[in-house]
Design a protein around this motif. Structure first.
Motif, PDB file in Angstrom:
ATOM      1  N   TYR A   1     -36.623   6.025  -1.041  1.00 54.75           N
ATOM      2  CA  TYR A   1     -35.489   6.960  -1.361  1.00 54.75           C
ATOM      3  C   TYR A   1     -35.039   6.613  -2.710  1.00 54.75           C
ATOM      4  CZ  TYR A   1     -36.122   8.287   3.697  1.00 54.75           C
ATOM      5  OH  TYR A   1     -36.803   8.704   4.536  1.00 54.75           O
TER       6      TYR A   1
ATOM      7  N   GLU B   1     -34.995   8.892  -5.961  1.00 54.09           N
ATOM      8  CA  GLU B   1     -33.508   9.436  -6.481  1.00 54.09           C
ATOM      9  C   GLU B   1     -33.371   9.128  -8.035  1.00 54.09           C
ATOM     10  OE1 GLU B   1     -28.756   9.608  -5.508  1.00 54.09           O
ATOM     11  OE2 GLU B   1     -29.862   7.886  -4.835  1.00 54.09           O
TER      12      GLU B   1
ATOM     13  N   TYR C   1     -31.977  14.482  -0.386  1.00 56.44           N
ATOM     14  CA  TYR C   1     -30.554  14.086   0.399  1.00 56.44           C
ATOM     15  C   TYR C   1     -30.504  14.560   1.773  1.00 56.44           C
ATOM     16  CZ  TYR C   1     -28.521  12.877  -4.131  1.00 56.44           C
ATOM     17  OH  TYR C   1     -28.190  12.285  -5.366  1.00 56.44           O
TER      18      TYR C   1
ATOM     19  N   LYS D   1     -27.534  12.871   3.687  1.00 57.41           N
ATOM     20  CA  LYS D   1     -26.405  13.589   2.970  1.00 57.41           C
ATOM     21  C   LYS D   1     -26.531  14.984   2.836  1.00 57.41           C
ATOM     22  CE  LYS D   1     -26.310   9.432  -0.393  1.00 57.41           C
ATOM     23  NZ  LYS D   1     -26.039   8.959  -1.614  1.00 57.41           N
TER      24      LYS D   1
ATOM     25  N   GLU E   1     -24.499  17.066   0.345  1.00 55.16           N
ATOM     26  CA  GLU E   1     -24.948  17.155  -1.199  1.00 55.16           C
ATOM     27  C   GLU E   1     -26.160  17.923  -1.376  1.00 55.16           C
ATOM     28  OE1 GLU E   1     -23.845  14.501   0.397  1.00 55.16           O
ATOM     29  OE2 GLU E   1     -22.738  13.183  -0.832  1.00 55.16           O
ATOM     30  N   ALA E   2     -27.075  17.907  -0.297  1.00 56.89           N
ATOM     31  CA  ALA E   2     -28.313  18.763   0.014  1.00 56.89           C
ATOM     32  C   ALA E   2     -27.732  20.381  -0.438  1.00 56.89           C
ATOM     33  CB  ALA E   2     -29.180  18.272   0.994  1.00 56.89           C
TER      34      ALA E   2
END
Length: 227
Positions: A49, A53, A83, A88, A91-92
């Motif tokens: 991840y 990112e 995300y 998250k 945020e997604a």
């Protein structure tokens, strides 16, 4: 470092080759957004991840500077999926909501539906699922998220229609068979075939979900005693 012969995982080797190939593609064509998206998505699937990112962020910097809207849409979708994967979800959701590319709209609405489902906000999940379904009426994933959200809301009759729509063309889905079985139990319909299919198709999924069956049976017994 010498590689031990006989201990090489062919699948791992293939994956490493694919990662290497995509890295080379970025080096050769740093102006092609698909190369970044493909590598970022692959790293996400490999649970790498942090690297995924960093790659998406690097790509955002490149294509935002160019004002390339199509590229930004694709990167928003890719980073949104990352995300979503790591939990998250808020945020997604922000990233999926930025997408205005007609080619990605159905996918982004589906992911919004799944994101709201993850948050336990089932009415929003149904709303986004129905919007996605208008764009792709026969998509089993979209029908599934609507069915599952309606099931969570206790709208069993409505959930039944979406599960049946999937099973007509995709009977090999264990999750659909299992949840359709739950709906059948609640509605007092024959249910054993659905559960037997789910167990046969994916024993692990079935055993993980068995507690839900016990909970529903207990809830139904409690209701019958009240009556």
């Amino acid at each position: 470092m010498t590689e031990k012969k006989g201990f090489c995982d062919p699948k791992k080797k293939e994956t490493e080759k694919l990662v290497h190939k995509l890295v080379e593609a970025i080096d050769e064509h740093p102006d092609k957004v698909n190369n970044y998206y493909d590598l970022g998505s692959l790293l996400t699937r490999l649970n790498d991840y942090q690297q995924a990112e960093e790659l998406f962020m690097k790509a955002f910097g490149i294509f935002e500077a160019k004002g390339d809207k199509d590229a930004m849409n694709l990167l928003n979708y890719g980073l949104g999926n990352l995300y979503y994967e790591i939990g998250k979800v808020n945020e997604a959701i922000k990233l999926y909501n930025k997408i205005d590319d007609p080619k990605l709209k159905a996918d982004s609405y589906l992911m919004l539906a799944q994101s709201y489902m993850k948050k336990g906000q089932y009415k929003q999940a149904v709303a986004y699922g129905l919007t996605a379904l208008e764009l792709r009426p026969d998509d089993p994933e979209i029908n599934q998220v609507i069915g599952d959200s309606l099931l969570a809301l206790g709208e069993f009759k409505q959930a039944q229609a979406y599960y049946d729509a999937i099973l007509k063309y995709h009977p090999g889905r264990a999750d659909t068979q299992f949840n359709r079985g739950i709906v059948a139990i609640v509605l007092g319909e024959p249910y054993k075939d659905y559960l037997a299919q789910a167990k046969q198709l994916d024993p692990n999924y079935y055993h993980k979900s068995e507690q839900r069956l016990n909970d529903i049976e207990k809830a139904l017994q409690a209701t019958q005693k009240k009556d």
